[in-house]
Write a protein that holds these residues in place. Structure first.
Motif, PDB file in Angstrom:
ATOM      1  N   TYR A  59       0.816  -1.210   0.000  1.00  0.00           N
ATOM      2  CA  TYR A  59       0.000   0.000   0.000  1.00  0.00           C
ATOM      3  C   TYR A  59       0.847   1.256   0.000  1.00  0.00           C
ATOM      4  CZ  TYR A  59      -3.588  -3.277   1.548  1.00  0.00           C
ATOM      5  OH  TYR A  59      -4.463  -4.344   1.640  1.00  0.00           O
ATOM      6  N   ASP A  61       1.668   4.799   1.533  1.00  0.00           N
ATOM      7  CA  ASP A  61       1.629   5.217   2.938  1.00  0.00           C
ATOM      8  C   ASP A  61       0.345   5.984   3.268  1.00  0.00           C
ATOM      9  OD1 ASP A  61       5.202   5.906   3.215  1.00  0.00           O
ATOM     10  OD2 ASP A  61       4.056   4.049   3.452  1.00  0.00           O
ATOM     11  N   LYS A  64      -2.468   3.308   4.047  1.00  0.00           N
ATOM     12  CA  LYS A  64      -2.222   2.182   4.960  1.00  0.00           C
ATOM     13  C   LYS A  64      -3.122   2.259   6.180  1.00  0.00           C
ATOM     14  CE  LYS A  64       2.586   0.993   3.904  1.00  0.00           C
ATOM     15  NZ  LYS A  64       3.992   1.056   4.377  1.00  0.00           N
ATOM     16  N   GLY A  65      -3.705   1.129   6.531  1.00  0.00           N
ATOM     17  CA  GLY A  65      -4.597   1.068   7.678  1.00  0.00           C
ATOM     18  C   GLY A  65      -6.028   1.458   7.357  1.00  0.00           C
ATOM     19  N   ARG A  66      -6.269   2.023   6.180  1.00  0.00           N
ATOM     20  CA  ARG A  66      -7.628   2.433   5.796  1.00  0.00           C
ATOM     21  C   ARG A  66      -8.157   1.649   4.597  1.00  0.00           C
ATOM     22  NH1 ARG A  66      -8.493   7.386   3.892  1.00  0.00           N
ATOM     23  NH2 ARG A  66      -6.406   7.649   3.015  1.00  0.00           N
ATOM     24  N   THR A  68      -7.952  -1.722   1.884  1.00  0.00           N
ATOM     25  CA  THR A  68      -7.560  -3.119   1.788  1.00  0.00           C
ATOM     26  C   THR A  68      -7.791  -3.614   0.366  1.00  0.00           C
ATOM     27  OG1 THR A  68      -8.182  -3.529   4.098  1.00  0.00           O
ATOM     28  CG2 THR A  68      -7.900  -5.450   2.674  1.00  0.00           C
TER      29      THR A  68
END
Length: 117
Positions: A59, A61, A64-66, A68
């Motif tokens: 991903y 930056d 990332k984390g949001r 998928t």
């Protein structure tokens, strides 16, 4: 010849979610590389996420984390689940695939994602 059809874009409020889909059709038995890019007005096209066959996802930056990325090899489809969307995620999102390693890639037509209240 490979064809890519994207869907799932639209207008969503900040903090909301969308799921993009890209169906790949043509005379293919497997797909090496699948990914998503985006391009906002006045900006260059940038990588969002990609995934190789049998490999983990990667991903940008900024997502990332949001976001998928996932793929269904049986359906020749790649997805992008986007959560906690921000106004700066507004862009046209493009699906990209590469059937074989080192081969020519193919692009979808793009789907608009707008994050606004």
């Amino acid at each position: 010849q490979v064809q890519l059809v994207e869907s799932g874009g639209g207008l969503v409020q900040p903090g909301g979610s969308l799921r993009l889909s890209c169906v790949v059709s043509g005379s293919i038995s497997s797909i090496y590389h699948m990914g998503w890019y985006r391009q906002a007005p006045g900006n260059q096209r940038e990588l969002v996420a990609y995934i190789f066959s049998g490999s983990s996802a990667n991903y940008a930056d900024s997502v990332k984390g949001r976001f998928t990325i996932s793929r269904d090899n049986a359906k020749n489809t790649v997805y992008l689940q986007m959560n906690s969307l921000k106004p700066e995620d507004t862009a046209v999102y493009y699906c990209y695939v590469q059937i074989i390693a080192g081969g020519v890639g193919s692009w979808g037509q793009g789907t608009q994602v707008t994050v606004s209240s």
